[in-house]
Design a protein around this motif. Sequence first.
Motif, PDB file in Angstrom:
ATOM      1  N   TYR A  69       3.400  -3.889  -2.266  1.00 60.56           N
ATOM      2  CA  TYR A  69       2.611  -2.641  -2.409  1.00 60.56           C
ATOM      3  C   TYR A  69       3.222  -1.566  -3.387  1.00 60.56           C
ATOM      4  O   TYR A  69       4.231  -1.459  -3.175  1.00 60.56           O
ATOM      5  N   PRO A  70       2.178  -0.782  -3.982  1.00 58.92           N
ATOM      6  CA  PRO A  70       2.913   0.164  -4.726  1.00 58.92           C
ATOM      7  C   PRO A  70       3.306   1.564  -4.301  1.00 58.92           C
ATOM      8  O   PRO A  70       2.582   2.414  -4.260  1.00 58.92           O
ATOM      9  N   LEU A  71       3.947   1.429  -3.002  1.00 57.95           N
ATOM     10  CA  LEU A  71       4.627   2.734  -2.382  1.00 57.95           C
ATOM     11  C   LEU A  71       5.791   2.855  -2.868  1.00 57.95           C
ATOM     12  O   LEU A  71       6.966   1.918  -2.883  1.00 57.95           O
ATOM     13  N   THR A  72       6.309   4.285  -2.811  1.00 58.49           N
ATOM     14  CA  THR A  72       7.626   4.781  -3.001  1.00 58.49           C
ATOM     15  C   THR A  72       8.289   5.050  -1.785  1.00 58.49           C
ATOM     16  O   THR A  72       7.916   6.219  -1.424  1.00 58.49           O
ATOM     17  N   VAL A 101      -1.357   0.860   4.735  1.00 63.01           N
ATOM     18  CA  VAL A 101      -0.030   0.624   4.497  1.00 63.01           C
ATOM     19  C   VAL A 101       0.456   1.805   4.340  1.00 63.01           C
ATOM     20  O   VAL A 101       0.259   2.797   3.705  1.00 63.01           O
ATOM     21  N   ARG A 102       2.010   2.056   4.901  1.00 62.69           N
ATOM     22  CA  ARG A 102       2.520   3.169   4.821  1.00 62.69           C
ATOM     23  C   ARG A 102       4.099   2.807   4.936  1.00 62.69           C
ATOM     24  O   ARG A 102       4.383   1.816   5.443  1.00 62.69           O
ATOM     25  N   CYS A 103       5.082   3.668   4.218  1.00 66.40           N
ATOM     26  CA  CYS A 103       6.330   3.297   4.490  1.00 66.40           C
ATOM     27  C   CYS A 103       7.018   3.520   6.043  1.00 66.40           C
ATOM     28  O   CYS A 103       6.372   4.326   6.607  1.00 66.40           O
ATOM     29  N   HIS A 104       7.814   2.522   6.240  1.00 69.09           N
ATOM     30  CA  HIS A 104       8.292   2.905   7.691  1.00 69.09           C
ATOM     31  C   HIS A 104       9.117   3.773   7.873  1.00 69.09           C
ATOM     32  O   HIS A 104       9.824   4.739   7.175  1.00 69.09           O
ATOM     33  N   SER A 105       8.722   4.652   9.126  1.00 77.17           N
ATOM     34  CA  SER A 105       9.406   5.727   9.345  1.00 77.17           C
ATOM     35  C   SER A 105       9.569   5.782  10.863  1.00 77.17           C
ATOM     36  O   SER A 105       8.773   5.719  11.654  1.00 77.17           O
ATOM     37  N   GLU A 106      10.853   6.251  11.489  1.00 75.34           N
ATOM     38  CA  GLU A 106      11.061   6.425  12.746  1.00 75.34           C
ATOM     39  C   GLU A 106      10.457   7.634  13.455  1.00 75.34           C
ATOM     40  O   GLU A 106      10.145   7.868  14.690  1.00 75.34           O
ATOM     41  N   LEU A 107      10.475   8.761  12.482  1.00 75.56           N
ATOM     42  CA  LEU A 107       9.796  10.033  13.041  1.00 75.56           C
ATOM     43  C   LEU A 107       8.797  10.521  11.951  1.00 75.56           C
ATOM     44  O   LEU A 107       8.760  10.289  10.695  1.00 75.56           O
ATOM     45  N   GLY A 108       7.693  11.075  12.533  1.00 77.96           N
ATOM     46  CA  GLY A 108       6.651  11.492  11.709  1.00 77.96           C
ATOM     47  C   GLY A 108       5.563  10.329  10.924  1.00 77.96           C
ATOM     48  O   GLY A 108       5.793   9.599  11.447  1.00 77.96           O
ATOM     49  N   VAL A 114      -4.590   2.623   1.464  1.00 75.32           N
ATOM     50  CA  VAL A 114      -5.656   1.510   1.904  1.00 75.32           C
ATOM     51  C   VAL A 114      -6.105   0.472   0.942  1.00 75.32           C
ATOM     52  O   VAL A 114      -6.443   1.126  -0.301  1.00 75.32           O
ATOM     53  N   TYR A 115      -5.626  -0.656   0.816  1.00 73.60           N
ATOM     54  CA  TYR A 115      -5.804  -1.624  -0.148  1.00 73.60           C
ATOM     55  C   TYR A 115      -6.568  -2.871   0.191  1.00 73.60           C
ATOM     56  O   TYR A 115      -6.604  -3.332   1.641  1.00 73.60           O
ATOM     57  N   VAL A 116      -7.376  -3.438  -0.696  1.00 74.61           N
ATOM     58  CA  VAL A 116      -8.022  -4.613  -0.747  1.00 74.61           C
ATOM     59  C   VAL A 116      -7.239  -5.591  -1.280  1.00 74.61           C
ATOM     60  O   VAL A 116      -6.973  -5.605  -2.332  1.00 74.61           O
ATOM     61  N   ILE A 117      -6.722  -6.846  -0.359  1.00 75.71           N
ATOM     62  CA  ILE A 117      -6.154  -7.849  -0.876  1.00 75.71           C
ATOM     63  C   ILE A 117      -7.065  -8.918  -1.019  1.00 75.71           C
ATOM     64  O   ILE A 117      -7.899  -9.312  -0.103  1.00 75.71           O
TER      65      ILE A 117
END
Length: 195
Positions: A69-72, A101-108, A114-117
């Motif tokens: 996924y194109p996430l930073t 999809v989002r970056c993993h985070s323990e807080l916040g 949102v992507y179509v695969i």
Amino acid sequence: MQPSAGPALPHTRTRTVHWLSTAAALAAVVAAVALVQPAGASAGAAGDAGSAGHPAGPVPAPDPGLVDYPLTCPPGAEADVVDRVSGDLDRDGSPETVVVVRCHSELGTPPSGVYVIGAPAAGGGAPHIVETLVEPEDDRQITDFRLDGRTVRATVLGFSTDSTPRCCPDMRGTYAWEWRGNRYVAITSRPANSI
């Protein structure tokens, strides 16, 4: 009533041997037809979906765990698929998977994409992103994500200013995405505090 013209002719009498030879000849013709197939015919039954260019059986939905996924994301943080739905959205006979999809985070709650695969190409490979419905850079959160027939629906939450606390989105909009013609079209229902 006229009398018979004479005894029956010998070649017009039906005998068992005649019936047996006729049955054997008919069986040979049927067997020959069953063995001979036109060029390009498959071993499957006539009307096999695979011979018409469509999958022969149910096709599994693309696995979102196999996609980059194109996430930073911050160092050490992976992309998390937090929600998904699958269905044949574009009516091509193969299902798509739509993911949040989002970056993993323990807080916040980091922003979501949102992507179509889509399924791998015919030659193989991994599933791939065919459309982005919500960019992570838009700083949105997604709730109430679902599939309604062939329509993807979600509530999209956002922030009115950069100073709005990230815990507390103060804008909301109801979105639907549908395949129309050759692309996904966003349909919005905007309340007073819409985004």
